[in-house]
Enzyme design. Structure first.
Site, short mmCIF file in Angstrom:
data_model
loop_
_atom_site.label_atom_id
_atom_site.label_comp_id
_atom_site.label_asym_id
_atom_site.label_seq_id
_atom_site.Cartn_x
_atom_site.Cartn_y
_atom_site.Cartn_z
N HIS A 72 45.63 37.88 45.73
CA HIS A 72 44.69 36.96 45.23
C HIS A 72 44.21 35.98 46.32
O HIS A 72 44.69 34.75 46.69
CB HIS A 72 45.30 36.23 44.05
CG HIS A 72 44.31 35.52 43.33
ND1 HIS A 72 44.32 34.90 42.09
CD2 HIS A 72 43.25 34.74 43.54
CE1 HIS A 72 43.78 34.29 41.21
NE2 HIS A 72 42.77 34.06 42.64
N HIS B 127 40.34 34.89 48.34
CA HIS B 127 39.18 35.09 48.22
C HIS B 127 38.46 34.93 49.68
O HIS B 127 38.81 33.77 50.41
CB HIS B 127 38.24 34.04 47.57
CG HIS B 127 38.52 34.17 45.94
ND1 HIS B 127 37.88 34.99 44.77
CD2 HIS B 127 39.58 33.82 45.14
CE1 HIS B 127 38.42 34.90 43.88
NE2 HIS B 127 39.32 34.15 43.86
N HIS C 234 40.46 37.40 36.63
CA HIS C 234 40.87 35.94 36.61
C HIS C 234 40.99 35.56 35.25
O HIS C 234 39.86 36.13 34.45
CB HIS C 234 40.00 34.96 37.37
CG HIS C 234 40.04 35.09 38.69
ND1 HIS C 234 40.06 36.22 39.60
CD2 HIS C 234 40.17 33.86 39.67
CE1 HIS C 234 40.14 36.10 40.94
NE2 HIS C 234 40.22 34.62 40.96
N GLU D 267 43.74 30.69 33.72
CA GLU D 267 43.68 29.58 34.75
C GLU D 267 43.33 28.33 33.91
O GLU D 267 44.07 27.53 33.65
CB GLU D 267 42.93 29.94 35.77
CG GLU D 267 43.08 28.78 36.78
CD GLU D 267 41.92 28.76 37.87
OE1 GLU D 267 42.04 27.96 38.98
OE2 GLU D 267 41.08 29.41 38.07
N ASP E 57 44.86 32.06 47.18
CA ASP E 57 43.66 31.69 46.31
C ASP E 57 42.28 31.30 47.41
O ASP E 57 41.65 32.45 47.84
CB ASP E 57 43.59 30.54 45.30
CG ASP E 57 42.50 30.70 44.27
OD1 ASP E 57 41.76 31.61 44.26
OD2 ASP E 57 42.59 29.95 43.49
N ASP E 58 42.19 30.13 47.60
CA ASP E 58 41.27 29.84 48.55
C ASP E 58 41.54 28.89 49.51
O ASP E 58 41.48 27.83 49.48
CB ASP E 58 39.86 29.12 47.73
CG ASP E 58 39.02 30.23 46.84
OD1 ASP E 58 38.28 30.94 47.28
OD2 ASP E 58 39.63 29.99 45.44
#
Length: 354
Positions: free
Chosen positions: A20, A22, A212, A215, A293-294
């Site tokens: 996971h 991006h 996703h 969340e 994630d990011d």
């Protein structure tokens, strides 16, 4: 970094799988400013947006996201600097260098083609650039990689269908350029099953699927991802703790959650890492991996997340082994590579205990 240098070294060298992350979320401010200058892209005026005066100022602003949508506003500004195939390769390489240093041996990475196509960047430019970055990581680091086409929920489902059809017609799934589909962006608001037809088509064609869910949204979003999308993994999934019956189902069906602890705190899902349901998932037998994630926006790549979890929960070596092995089993890898990675995990643990 973990306070205990010994456990930090153990976690850094523990063979990891990341599911996971991006690629667009790996765009550091330094690379953003560099690509903006090279491509003649005008970023927001520092006179009115002082955070864009320097990389340091932008990092400081990233420490104060108020919500998912607040973060996404910066995420899309960052995307605007990506124009050429070399830009996408440089961005992917930015991630893989850091992932390799953090002990990642296998990475399944998201990218958002709709956002680039809608800016006038050809699909082929995006895919070939990211694929070149993946190939470089495989060549120079011996990593295995999977590229996941991710749809965004703030754009129409018809827009996503066009991208999926384009990718399929080009043979990108059958050739192995792409390995699966995902769905991200703002969770609450768009229909929970907005990509149902695309996922049904992907399922019928044997394309791997993740989404996703859970969340920001309640457990019903997870149920929609499992039932409407036939999703094989759930990205985030932290609201699973609000439904004991759904948690039992996820355990029984061995659905992997791709949990992103630092992201959950940065985007105000929880106030502290200790509130992320790591311990509850371990005790209930929920399989999960830990991911970044990011990371360029949330202050740390995957090792930062591992260390944050260790500081909050003081996990045992046996628990880390379980997390590592579950992340391998939940990967979209052929069995031979899974066995190879499992062996590396056990060899590392034996060395640490010795």
């Amino acid at each position: 970094m973990c306070k205990d240098s010994k456990i930090h070294g153990f976690l850094q060298q523990l063979p990891k799988c990341e599911h996971h992350v991006h690629l667009e979320g790996c765009l550091t401010p330094e690379l953003m400013f560099s690509l903006a200058a090279r491509n003649g892209v005008t970023l927001p005026d520092p006179e009115t947006r002082p955070e864009f005066s320097s990389a340091e100022a932008l990092y400081e602003r990233y420490e104060h996201f108020t919500s998912l949508d607040d973060f996404l506003s910066y995420y899309f500004i960052g995307m605007s600097v990506l124009k050429q195939q070399d830009d996408y390769e440089a961005l992917a390489w930015e991630y893989f260098q850091k992932a390799h240093a953090d002990g990642v041996h296998h990475a399944e990475v998201f990218f958002d083609p709709q956002e680039h196509i809608n800016r006038g960047v050809p699909y082929e430019t995006v895919v070939l650039g990211f694929k070149a970055g993946c190939q470089r990581a495989e060549r120079e680091y011996g990593m295995t990689t999977k590229l996941i086409l991710c749809f965004v929920k703030h754009l129409p489902a018809s827009d996503a269908s066009k991208v999926f059809d384009l990718a399929w017609e080009r043979g990108d799934f059958e050739s192995g350029v792409l390995h699966g589909i995902g769905a991200s962006s703002s969770e609450v608001g768009p229909p929970k099953d907005m990509f149902k037809e695309i996922y049904a088509t992907a399922h019928s064609k044997g394309v791997q699927r993740t989404a996703h869910a859970g969340e920001e949204g309640d457990p019903s979003y997870i149920i929609a991802a499992l039932d409407a999308y036939k999703s094989q993994r759930i990205d985030h999934g932290i609201r699973l703790i609000d439904s004991p019956s759904l948690m039992e189902r996820v355990v029984q069906e061995e659905i992997l959650l791709t949990v992103c602890p630092v992201s959950n705190v940065k985007l105000r899902c929880f106030d502290h890492i200790s509130q992320v349901p790591i311990r509850k998932f371990l005790d209930a037998g929920v399989k999960f991996s830990i991911n970044s994630d990011d990371p360029a926006y949330f202050g740390g790549f995957i090792l930062h997340n591992y260390c944050a979890v260790q500081e909050a929960f003081d996990l045992s070596v046996a628990e880390w082994r379980s997390i590592a092995l579950n992340s391998i089993q939940g990967s979209w890898l052929e069995q031979g590579r899974k066995l190879e990675l499992q062996k590396l995990v056990d060899e590392h643990i034996q060395k640490h205990e010795a």
